[in-house]
Design a protein around this motif. Structure first.
Motif, PDB file in Angstrom:
ATOM      1  N   LEU A   1      71.539  69.364 -55.588  1.00 33.22           N
ATOM      2  CA  LEU A   1      70.997  70.681 -55.269  1.00 33.22           C
ATOM      3  C   LEU A   1      71.732  71.765 -56.052  1.00 33.22           C
ATOM      4  O   LEU A   1      71.101  72.691 -56.588  1.00 33.22           O
ATOM      5  N   ALA A   2      73.056  71.675 -56.118  1.00 36.48           N
ATOM      6  CA  ALA A   2      73.820  72.679 -56.866  1.00 36.48           C
ATOM      7  C   ALA A   2      73.394  72.719 -58.329  1.00 36.48           C
ATOM      8  O   ALA A   2      73.243  73.799 -58.917  1.00 36.48           O
ATOM      9  N   GLU A   3      73.178  71.562 -58.919  1.00 34.12           N
ATOM     10  CA  GLU A   3      72.759  71.513 -60.316  1.00 34.12           C
ATOM     11  C   GLU A   3      71.360  72.102 -60.483  1.00 34.12           C
ATOM     12  O   GLU A   3      71.089  72.856 -61.431  1.00 34.12           O
TER      13      GLU A   3
ATOM     14  N   HIS B   1      57.591  65.103 -56.369  1.00 34.71           N
ATOM     15  CA  HIS B   1      58.991  65.030 -56.798  1.00 34.71           C
ATOM     16  C   HIS B   1      59.032  65.404 -58.267  1.00 34.71           C
ATOM     17  O   HIS B   1      58.046  65.939 -58.811  1.00 34.71           O
ATOM     18  N   ALA B   2      60.154  65.128 -58.934  1.00 27.36           N
ATOM     19  CA  ALA B   2      60.307  65.564 -60.323  1.00 27.36           C
ATOM     20  C   ALA B   2      59.245  64.970 -61.246  1.00 27.36           C
ATOM     21  O   ALA B   2      58.795  65.622 -62.201  1.00 27.36           O
ATOM     22  N   ASP B   3      58.825  63.749 -60.983  1.00 29.18           N
ATOM     23  CA  ASP B   3      57.816  63.106 -61.838  1.00 29.18           C
ATOM     24  C   ASP B   3      56.395  63.425 -61.409  1.00 29.18           C
ATOM     25  O   ASP B   3      55.437  63.074 -62.099  1.00 29.18           O
ATOM     26  N   ASN B   4      56.220  64.056 -60.263  1.00 31.89           N
ATOM     27  CA  ASN B   4      54.898  64.477 -59.791  1.00 31.89           C
ATOM     28  C   ASN B   4      55.051  65.835 -59.108  1.00 31.89           C
ATOM     29  O   ASN B   4      54.940  65.960 -57.893  1.00 31.89           O
ATOM     30  N   PRO B   5      55.334  66.880 -59.894  1.00 27.66           N
ATOM     31  CA  PRO B   5      55.660  68.186 -59.306  1.00 27.66           C
ATOM     32  C   PRO B   5      54.468  68.844 -58.626  1.00 27.66           C
ATOM     33  O   PRO B   5      53.307  68.467 -58.834  1.00 27.66           O
ATOM     34  N   LEU B   6      54.779  69.815 -57.809  1.00 29.22           N
ATOM     35  CA  LEU B   6      53.762  70.592 -57.110  1.00 29.22           C
ATOM     36  C   LEU B   6      52.933  71.405 -58.105  1.00 29.22           C
ATOM     37  O   LEU B   6      53.454  71.890 -59.112  1.00 29.22           O
ATOM     38  N   ALA B   7      51.666  71.563 -57.814  1.00 31.28           N
ATOM     39  CA  ALA B   7      50.769  72.346 -58.667  1.00 31.28           C
ATOM     40  C   ALA B   7      50.793  73.801 -58.195  1.00 31.28           C
ATOM     41  O   ALA B   7      49.916  74.247 -57.440  1.00 31.28           O
ATOM     42  N   LEU B   8      51.813  74.525 -58.588  1.00 26.84           N
ATOM     43  CA  LEU B   8      51.930  75.932 -58.208  1.00 26.84           C
ATOM     44  C   LEU B   8      52.815  76.666 -59.213  1.00 26.84           C
ATOM     45  O   LEU B   8      53.544  76.047 -59.990  1.00 26.84           O
TER      46      LEU B   8
ATOM     47  N   LEU C   1      65.949  70.925 -48.807  1.00 22.55           N
ATOM     48  CA  LEU C   1      65.984  71.900 -49.903  1.00 22.55           C
ATOM     49  C   LEU C   1      66.125  71.184 -51.241  1.00 22.55           C
ATOM     50  O   LEU C   1      65.525  71.592 -52.244  1.00 22.55           O
ATOM     51  N   ARG C   2      66.900  70.116 -51.268  1.00 20.03           N
ATOM     52  CA  ARG C   2      67.002  69.334 -52.493  1.00 20.03           C
ATOM     53  C   ARG C   2      65.631  68.773 -52.874  1.00 20.03           C
ATOM     54  O   ARG C   2      65.220  68.840 -54.036  1.00 20.03           O
ATOM     55  N   ALA C   3      64.912  68.217 -51.903  1.00 21.85           N
ATOM     56  CA  ALA C   3      63.587  67.656 -52.182  1.00 21.85           C
ATOM     57  C   ALA C   3      62.630  68.734 -52.667  1.00 21.85           C
ATOM     58  O   ALA C   3      61.807  68.499 -53.563  1.00 21.85           O
ATOM     59  N   LEU C   4      62.732  69.932 -52.094  1.00 25.34           N
ATOM     60  CA  LEU C   4      61.860  71.030 -52.497  1.00 25.34           C
ATOM     61  C   LEU C   4      62.130  71.445 -53.942  1.00 25.34           C
ATOM     62  O   LEU C   4      61.194  71.607 -54.738  1.00 25.34           O
TER      63      LEU C   4
END
Length: 588
Positions: free
Chosen positions: A105-107, A242-249, A265-268
């Motif tokens: 999350l920090a990164e 997730h990172a390989d299937n990001p949200l469409a927004l 929050l990390r998952a978001l």
């Protein structure tokens, strides 16, 4: 090992480590169970230097150097990057999964927390905000908060009830539509109730802005839970997005951000497209998430404008803005992205609720008790004493308060039932005990509703709160439904946009009766009147954040039932969660 002191997770971990690593020192095993127990209380890690010399699980925790050596020789404690059950960084000890969540999350935050736009962007922001703040004369911080949200890829807006977070965000979204017409904007919150409240408040704020039809059509008209947004499934810990299937927004606004735990929050952040904006709204002084972490409060704590941030904000608002003396180059991005709203438009100078909330939040026990004892504010009342002394009066008073709700239930009028039910909510600090949620709900059912929950769990008028997200029904943790008789039998009615959704009781996921809620369950809600019920004895869960959160659920009247001793202990207790997130973000 004294199992009765340990959470189930800690006990299981300790037993497994003792079998898998038979040569590990007792102090190392004690550190592991202590770390797991604290994780269950919301701490991301433990500070070993703060625990030395204490007794834990029949073990006297040794001096720091001896303890560190025992941990490093245990075989189950590694350093950063090792694949071990626990990770040690300096004097901080983490469960491996929480260490990974915090580091990742920090990164993510470090990469994403960047200013938006070129040198011309602040002036464009000002041009878009000018008509939205036309006629505004008071400096309540809302314009600076709106500009902060538009100037930064990640922005955090913190403020108490009535400080204008929703009004500010409505203007941010209207400005965003003007600046970036094709932007795909989504709204979300940790619970279904918070999402519904967010949408309701935003719709009210939008109606007051006099926006043109094109802008109104471009603004989001739905809000969902974060779990539903990310696509969490009951059969997998990995969400669909997730990172390989990001949200469409292109932009995401999240309300009640103090309720978001570290892992969520990390998952978001993992699911957000690299270019997307993130605006987090919340109250840093409210209760933290149920699970480990208090990321929102930690990030808000990094507030402090850099020289560059002050210049950009000054151009975007037309105001004189000076850099903060506390800002440093290593954390400037986060300081620039934090806005604080402190002027309440709901609780005015003569408001008893507002004054009591301030005293509780500041840990000012004498002033809080004096205010309640004076009984000079119509919006405050205190029934002092032990539970046995006021429980009967509470039930008698509640019977008259529930009369409009009962009448609406008997008339099978769902709209009137909701209006009556949301007038008052009982808030409990604990689940068990004479003043706990379970006891109060049973008393109300058996003494006021004449229902036997053991033989007759369902009856017209039973309110329920959903305890888990359920993809099959579309219900989310925190959703509240009311049971009415219909021609098809008993049905539980849940509000949805434009009406109600009725479900058979057998279709519901895990749920509880909801005449009384825990203070945690009430977050994201507000009621005309809120009653806080305190236990006779002090408990670790009682804190100033809990009292403050309960008080600020009330719009017009707050009633306290409980002893001054318990209240004083709660207000005096500031539960700070151990974490290394803020420290990681301060490192260049």
């Amino acid at each position: 090992m004294q199992a009765e002191l340990l959470s189930p997770l800690a006990a299981s971990l300790g037993d497994w480590l003792a079998r898998a690593f038979p040569n590990a020192a007792p102090s190392a095993l004690a550190a592991a169970t202590l770390c797991a127990s604290r994780a269950g209380e919301g701490h991301v890690c433990i500070r070993l230097d703060a625990e030395t010399g204490k007794q834990w699980a029949s073990v006297l925790l040794p001096a720091l150097d001896e303890w560190l050596a025992a941990l490093d020789a245990s075989g189950f404690v590694g350093k950063a990057g090792d694949f071990t059950p626990l990770i040690r960084e300096g004097t901080r000890l983490y469960l491996g999964r929480l260490w990974a969540d915090e580091v990742t999350l920090a990164e993510q935050l470090r990469i994403r927390a960047q200013p938006i736009g070129d040198a011309k962007w602040p002036q464009q922001v000002r041009t878009s905000l000018d008509p939205l703040f036309a006629g505004t004369t008071s400096d309540d911080g809302q314009r600076k908060a709106a500009a902060t949200a538009l100037l930064n890829r990640i922005a955090l807006i913190s403020g108490g009830p009535g400080t204008g977070k929703t009004t500010t965000v409505a203007k941010v979204l209207a400005a965003m539509v003007a600046l970036e017409p094709d932007s795909r904007i989504r709204l979300a919150a940790p619970t279904g109730k918070a999402a519904a409240r967010m949408l309701e408040a935003l719709n009210g704020a939008k109606a007051k802005l006099g926006l043109d039809l094109v802008t109104l059509a471009a603004l989001p008209d739905t809000a969902i839970t974060l779990h539903r947004l990310l696509g969490f499934r009951p059969d997998s810990a990995i969400p669909r997005h997730h990172a390989d299937n990001p949200l469409a927004l292109d932009a995401l606004v999240v309300d009640e951000a103090s309720m978001i735990d570290l892992a969520l929050l990390r998952a978001l952040l993992d699911a957000l497209p690299a270019h997307a904006r993130l605006i987090l709204l919340g109250d840093k002084d409210q209760l933290d998430a149920v699970e480990a972490g208090s990321a929102f409060a930690e990030l808000v704590g990094l507030a402090g404008l850099s020289a560059e941030g002050a210049t950009r904000l000054g151009i975007a608002t037309g105001a004189t803005v000076t850099p903060s003396a506390t800002a440093t180059a290593s954390k400037a991005n986060f300081g620039d992205a934090v806005a604080m709203l402190t002027v309440s438009h709901r609780f005015h100078a003569d408001s008893g609720i507002g004054a009591l909330a301030r005293h509780a939040n500041q840990g000012d026990v004498p002033s809080a008790l004096a205010l309640l004892q004076a009984d000079s504010h119509a919006d405050l009342h205190w029934h002092a004493g032990r539970v046995a002394e006021w429980q009967g009066k509470l039930l008698a008073t509640l019977a008259s308060q529930l009369a409009p709700y009962r009448a609406a239930i008997e008339a099978q009028d769902i709209a009137a039932a909701w209006a009556g039910f949301d007038q008052l909510r009982l808030l409990c600090a604990l689940r068990e005990g004479p003043a706990g949620v379970n006891t109060l709900n049973t008393l109300i059912e058996t003494r006021l509703w004449r229902a036997d929950p053991r033989r007759q769990p369902w009856y017209a008028g039973r309110p329920v709160i959903i305890r888990s997200n359920d993809a099959a029904t579309g219900l989310a943790n925190g959703d509240i439904g009311l049971t009415l008789s219909t021609e098809d039998g008993l049905r539980v009615h849940f509000p949805q946009q434009g009406g109600w959704r009725a479900l058979a009781p057998a279709r519901l996921p895990a749920h509880d009766t909801a005449f009384a809620l825990t203070v945690h369950q009430s977050q994201g809600s507000e009621f005309r009147e809120a009653w806080l019920l305190l236990p006779d004895d002090d408990a670790a869960v009682l804190s100033r954040a809990l009292v403050y959160t309960a008080i600020t659920r009330a719009r017009e009247r707050f009633v306290l039932w409980g002893s001054g001793t318990t209240l004083a202990a709660a207000i005096a207790r500031e539960n700070r969660r151990e974490s290394g997130l803020a420290e990681r973000l301060q490192v260049s």
